[in-house]
Design a protein around this motif. Sequence first.
Motif, PDB file in Angstrom:
ATOM      1  N   VAL A  28       0.836  -1.202   0.000  1.00 26.24           N
ATOM      2  CA  VAL A  28       0.000   0.000   0.000  1.00 26.24           C
ATOM      3  C   VAL A  28       0.868   1.248   0.000  1.00 26.24           C
ATOM      4  O   VAL A  28       0.629   2.186  -0.767  1.00 26.24           O
ATOM      5  CB  VAL A  28      -0.978  -0.002   1.200  1.00 26.24           C
ATOM      6  N   SER A  29       1.888   1.264   0.833  1.00 27.33           N
ATOM      7  CA  SER A  29       2.733   2.468   0.915  1.00 27.33           C
ATOM      8  C   SER A  29       3.500   2.724  -0.375  1.00 27.33           C
ATOM      9  O   SER A  29       3.873   3.858  -0.657  1.00 27.33           O
ATOM     10  CB  SER A  29       3.697   2.381   2.103  1.00 27.33           C
ATOM     11  N   ASN A  30       3.702   1.703  -1.190  1.00 29.63           N
ATOM     12  CA  ASN A  30       4.422   1.859  -2.459  1.00 29.63           C
ATOM     13  C   ASN A  30       3.532   2.365  -3.596  1.00 29.63           C
ATOM     14  O   ASN A  30       4.029   2.636  -4.689  1.00 29.63           O
ATOM     15  CB  ASN A  30       5.053   0.535  -2.890  1.00 29.63           C
ATOM     16  N   GLN A  31       2.225   2.499  -3.351  1.00 26.41           N
ATOM     17  CA  GLN A  31       1.310   2.944  -4.400  1.00 26.41           C
ATOM     18  C   GLN A  31       1.411   4.453  -4.577  1.00 26.41           C
ATOM     19  O   GLN A  31       1.687   5.189  -3.638  1.00 26.41           O
ATOM     20  CB  GLN A  31      -0.124   2.544  -4.055  1.00 26.41           C
ATOM     21  N   SER A  32       1.170   4.890  -5.799  1.00 26.39           N
ATOM     22  CA  SER A  32       1.223   6.326  -6.089  1.00 26.39           C
ATOM     23  C   SER A  32       0.032   6.699  -6.961  1.00 26.39           C
ATOM     24  O   SER A  32      -0.760   5.847  -7.346  1.00 26.39           O
ATOM     25  CB  SER A  32       2.538   6.668  -6.794  1.00 26.39           C
ATOM     26  N   GLY A  33      -0.074   7.968  -7.263  1.00 27.53           N
ATOM     27  CA  GLY A  33      -1.146   8.453  -8.120  1.00 27.53           C
ATOM     28  C   GLY A  33      -2.489   8.442  -7.408  1.00 27.53           C
ATOM     29  O   GLY A  33      -2.576   8.285  -6.187  1.00 27.53           O
ATOM     30  N   LEU A  39      -6.304   4.152  -2.155  1.00 28.38           N
ATOM     31  CA  LEU A  39      -5.982   2.957  -1.380  1.00 28.38           C
ATOM     32  C   LEU A  39      -5.450   3.318  -0.002  1.00 28.38           C
ATOM     33  O   LEU A  39      -5.871   2.760   1.012  1.00 28.38           O
ATOM     34  CB  LEU A  39      -4.964   2.101  -2.142  1.00 28.38           C
ATOM     35  N   LYS A  40      -4.552   4.269   0.047  1.00 35.18           N
ATOM     36  CA  LYS A  40      -3.990   4.707   1.329  1.00 35.18           C
ATOM     37  C   LYS A  40      -5.078   5.287   2.227  1.00 35.18           C
ATOM     38  O   LYS A  40      -5.086   5.038   3.442  1.00 35.18           O
ATOM     39  CB  LYS A  40      -2.865   5.721   1.099  1.00 35.18           C
ATOM     40  N   SER A  41      -5.999   6.034   1.657  1.00 33.97           N
ATOM     41  CA  SER A  41      -7.104   6.603   2.440  1.00 33.97           C
ATOM     42  C   SER A  41      -7.999   5.503   3.000  1.00 33.97           C
ATOM     43  O   SER A  41      -8.412   5.559   4.161  1.00 33.97           O
ATOM     44  CB  SER A  41      -7.942   7.551   1.581  1.00 33.97           C
ATOM     45  N   GLU A  92       1.171 -15.281 -13.204  1.00 25.91           N
ATOM     46  CA  GLU A  92       0.662 -14.031 -12.623  1.00 25.91           C
ATOM     47  C   GLU A  92      -0.834 -13.829 -12.798  1.00 25.91           C
ATOM     48  O   GLU A  92      -1.555 -13.570 -11.827  1.00 25.91           O
ATOM     49  CB  GLU A  92       1.426 -12.849 -13.219  1.00 25.91           C
ATOM     50  N   ASN A  93      -1.337 -13.909 -14.007  1.00 20.83           N
ATOM     51  CA  ASN A  93      -2.752 -13.630 -14.252  1.00 20.83           C
ATOM     52  C   ASN A  93      -3.658 -14.579 -13.482  1.00 20.83           C
ATOM     53  O   ASN A  93      -4.647 -14.153 -12.876  1.00 20.83           O
ATOM     54  CB  ASN A  93      -3.077 -13.677 -15.747  1.00 20.83           C
ATOM     55  N   GLU A  94      -3.329 -15.867 -13.509  1.00 25.63           N
ATOM     56  CA  GLU A  94      -4.136 -16.856 -12.795  1.00 25.63           C
ATOM     57  C   GLU A  94      -4.119 -16.610 -11.289  1.00 25.63           C
ATOM     58  O   GLU A  94      -5.138 -16.704 -10.617  1.00 25.63           O
ATOM     59  CB  GLU A  94      -3.608 -18.267 -13.045  1.00 25.63           C
ATOM     60  N   VAL A  95      -2.934 -16.326 -10.755  1.00 23.02           N
ATOM     61  CA  VAL A  95      -2.774 -16.123  -9.312  1.00 23.02           C
ATOM     62  C   VAL A  95      -3.513 -14.865  -8.872  1.00 23.02           C
ATOM     63  O   VAL A  95      -4.224 -14.874  -7.855  1.00 23.02           O
ATOM     64  CB  VAL A  95      -1.283 -16.058  -8.920  1.00 23.02           C
ATOM     65  N   VAL A  96      -3.362 -13.789  -9.619  1.00 20.37           N
ATOM     66  CA  VAL A  96      -4.043 -12.545  -9.267  1.00 20.37           C
ATOM     67  C   VAL A  96      -5.556 -12.769  -9.255  1.00 20.37           C
ATOM     68  O   VAL A  96      -6.245 -12.347  -8.322  1.00 20.37           O
ATOM     69  CB  VAL A  96      -3.644 -11.396 -10.223  1.00 20.37           C
ATOM     70  N   GLU A  97      -6.082 -13.448 -10.255  1.00 20.65           N
ATOM     71  CA  GLU A  97      -7.522 -13.715 -10.289  1.00 20.65           C
ATOM     72  C   GLU A  97      -7.953 -14.573  -9.103  1.00 20.65           C
ATOM     73  O   GLU A  97      -9.014 -14.353  -8.521  1.00 20.65           O
ATOM     74  CB  GLU A  97      -7.929 -14.375 -11.607  1.00 20.65           C
ATOM     75  N   ALA A  98      -7.132 -15.547  -8.728  1.00 18.16           N
ATOM     76  CA  ALA A  98      -7.455 -16.386  -7.567  1.00 18.16           C
ATOM     77  C   ALA A  98      -7.467 -15.563  -6.285  1.00 18.16           C
ATOM     78  O   ALA A  98      -8.372 -15.701  -5.451  1.00 18.16           O
ATOM     79  CB  ALA A  98      -6.455 -17.534  -7.455  1.00 18.16           C
ATOM     80  N   MET A  99      -6.478 -14.687  -6.115  1.00 20.87           N
ATOM     81  CA  MET A  99      -6.408 -13.852  -4.913  1.00 20.87           C
ATOM     82  C   MET A  99      -7.579 -12.868  -4.860  1.00 20.87           C
ATOM     83  O   MET A  99      -8.181 -12.671  -3.811  1.00 20.87           O
ATOM     84  CB  MET A  99      -5.090 -13.067  -4.860  1.00 20.87           C
ATOM     85  N   LEU A 100      -7.908 -12.290  -5.998  1.00 17.98           N
ATOM     86  CA  LEU A 100      -9.031 -11.366  -6.043  1.00 17.98           C
ATOM     87  C   LEU A 100     -10.356 -12.096  -5.830  1.00 17.98           C
ATOM     88  O   LEU A 100     -11.282 -11.560  -5.226  1.00 17.98           O
ATOM     89  CB  LEU A 100      -9.040 -10.586  -7.353  1.00 17.98           C
ATOM     90  N   GLY A 101     -10.416 -13.335  -6.281  1.00 20.67           N
ATOM     91  CA  GLY A 101     -11.607 -14.152  -6.026  1.00 20.67           C
ATOM     92  C   GLY A 101     -11.817 -14.364  -4.534  1.00 20.67           C
ATOM     93  O   GLY A 101     -12.946 -14.274  -4.035  1.00 20.67           O
ATOM     94  N   ALA A 102     -10.730 -14.619  -3.814  1.00 25.97           N
ATOM     95  CA  ALA A 102     -10.824 -14.768  -2.358  1.00 25.97           C
ATOM     96  C   ALA A 102     -11.284 -13.460  -1.725  1.00 25.97           C
ATOM     97  O   ALA A 102     -12.132 -13.456  -0.827  1.00 25.97           O
ATOM     98  CB  ALA A 102      -9.474 -15.206  -1.781  1.00 25.97           C
ATOM     99  N   ALA A 103     -10.747 -12.345  -2.194  1.00 21.21           N
ATOM    100  CA  ALA A 103     -11.149 -11.040  -1.658  1.00 21.21           C
ATOM    101  C   ALA A 103     -12.606 -10.735  -1.996  1.00 21.21           C
ATOM    102  O   ALA A 103     -13.347 -10.217  -1.149  1.00 21.21           O
ATOM    103  CB  ALA A 103     -10.231  -9.951  -2.201  1.00 21.21           C
ATOM    104  N   ALA A 125      -6.857  -3.640  -8.991  1.00 19.14           N
ATOM    105  CA  ALA A 125      -6.233  -4.475  -7.970  1.00 19.14           C
ATOM    106  C   ALA A 125      -5.133  -5.375  -8.522  1.00 19.14           C
ATOM    107  O   ALA A 125      -4.139  -5.635  -7.838  1.00 19.14           O
ATOM    108  CB  ALA A 125      -7.286  -5.311  -7.252  1.00 19.14           C
ATOM    109  N   GLY A 126      -5.288  -5.831  -9.743  1.00 23.32           N
ATOM    110  CA  GLY A 126      -4.265  -6.688 -10.342  1.00 23.32           C
ATOM    111  C   GLY A 126      -2.906  -6.010 -10.389  1.00 23.32           C
ATOM    112  O   GLY A 126      -1.883  -6.623 -10.101  1.00 23.32           O
ATOM    113  N   LYS A 127      -2.910  -4.734 -10.727  1.00 23.37           N
ATOM    114  CA  LYS A 127      -1.654  -3.981 -10.803  1.00 23.37           C
ATOM    115  C   LYS A 127      -1.072  -3.725  -9.419  1.00 23.37           C
ATOM    116  O   LYS A 127       0.120  -3.464  -9.286  1.00 23.37           O
ATOM    117  CB  LYS A 127      -1.869  -2.666 -11.535  1.00 23.37           C
ATOM    118  N   ILE A 128      -1.911  -3.784  -8.402  1.00 19.86           N
ATOM    119  CA  ILE A 128      -1.447  -3.602  -7.029  1.00 19.86           C
ATOM    120  C   ILE A 128      -0.896  -4.918  -6.485  1.00 19.86           C
ATOM    121  O   ILE A 128       0.141  -4.955  -5.829  1.00 19.86           O
ATOM    122  CB  ILE A 128      -2.596  -3.076  -6.137  1.00 19.86           C
ATOM    123  N   VAL A 129      -1.580  -6.014  -6.789  1.00 25.25           N
ATOM    124  CA  VAL A 129      -1.222  -7.335  -6.258  1.00 25.25           C
ATOM    125  C   VAL A 129       0.003  -7.921  -6.961  1.00 25.25           C
ATOM    126  O   VAL A 129       0.880  -8.504  -6.309  1.00 25.25           O
ATOM    127  CB  VAL A 129      -2.423  -8.302  -6.374  1.00 25.25           C
TER     128      VAL A 129
END
Length: 145
Positions: A28-33, A39-41, A92-103, A125-129
């Motif tokens: 989270v702390s590494n996110q910008s823009g 996200l930080k808020s 990457e794509n499969e894992v990100v989708e799996a993690m987002l599915g859990a979320a 979220a994919g670009k964050i994860v």
Amino acid sequence: MTNLNALLEGDTRQTVVTELAELIDKTVSNQSGLTGMALKSAVAAGKKADADAIPKGVNRLLPQITEELAPFWSGYESSDTQGFGSYLVSRENEVVEAMLGAADKATSDMPSAMQKAYSTLRGKAGKIVSPALPELGDIIERHAK
């Protein structure tokens, strides 16, 4: 062959929760823009309501996370890849989708402010994860073996 159930037991669970919460804070702390600001808020609001919001959330989600990662862990154990983090990055794509599915499954249990923040950021979220996958894999591997 090992499975990820060891991550859910006793002291190991607490250590994994702590390390994953630290990874989330760092990510989270590494996110910008604008996305980073939003996200930080959202995280700051969650922590204001409960200082342990991130560790509590990780602890609640850990069974789903391990369930989603289990097929990747099995694939990793039968592969020649060095390091679970590298294995996750290679899928990457499969894992990100799996993690987002859990979320996604967990959002109904979140406070409404967190649900709103999540739904706003879900598309990005994919670009964050994705950048956190190597460290996620390292944490999982370190405690699963």
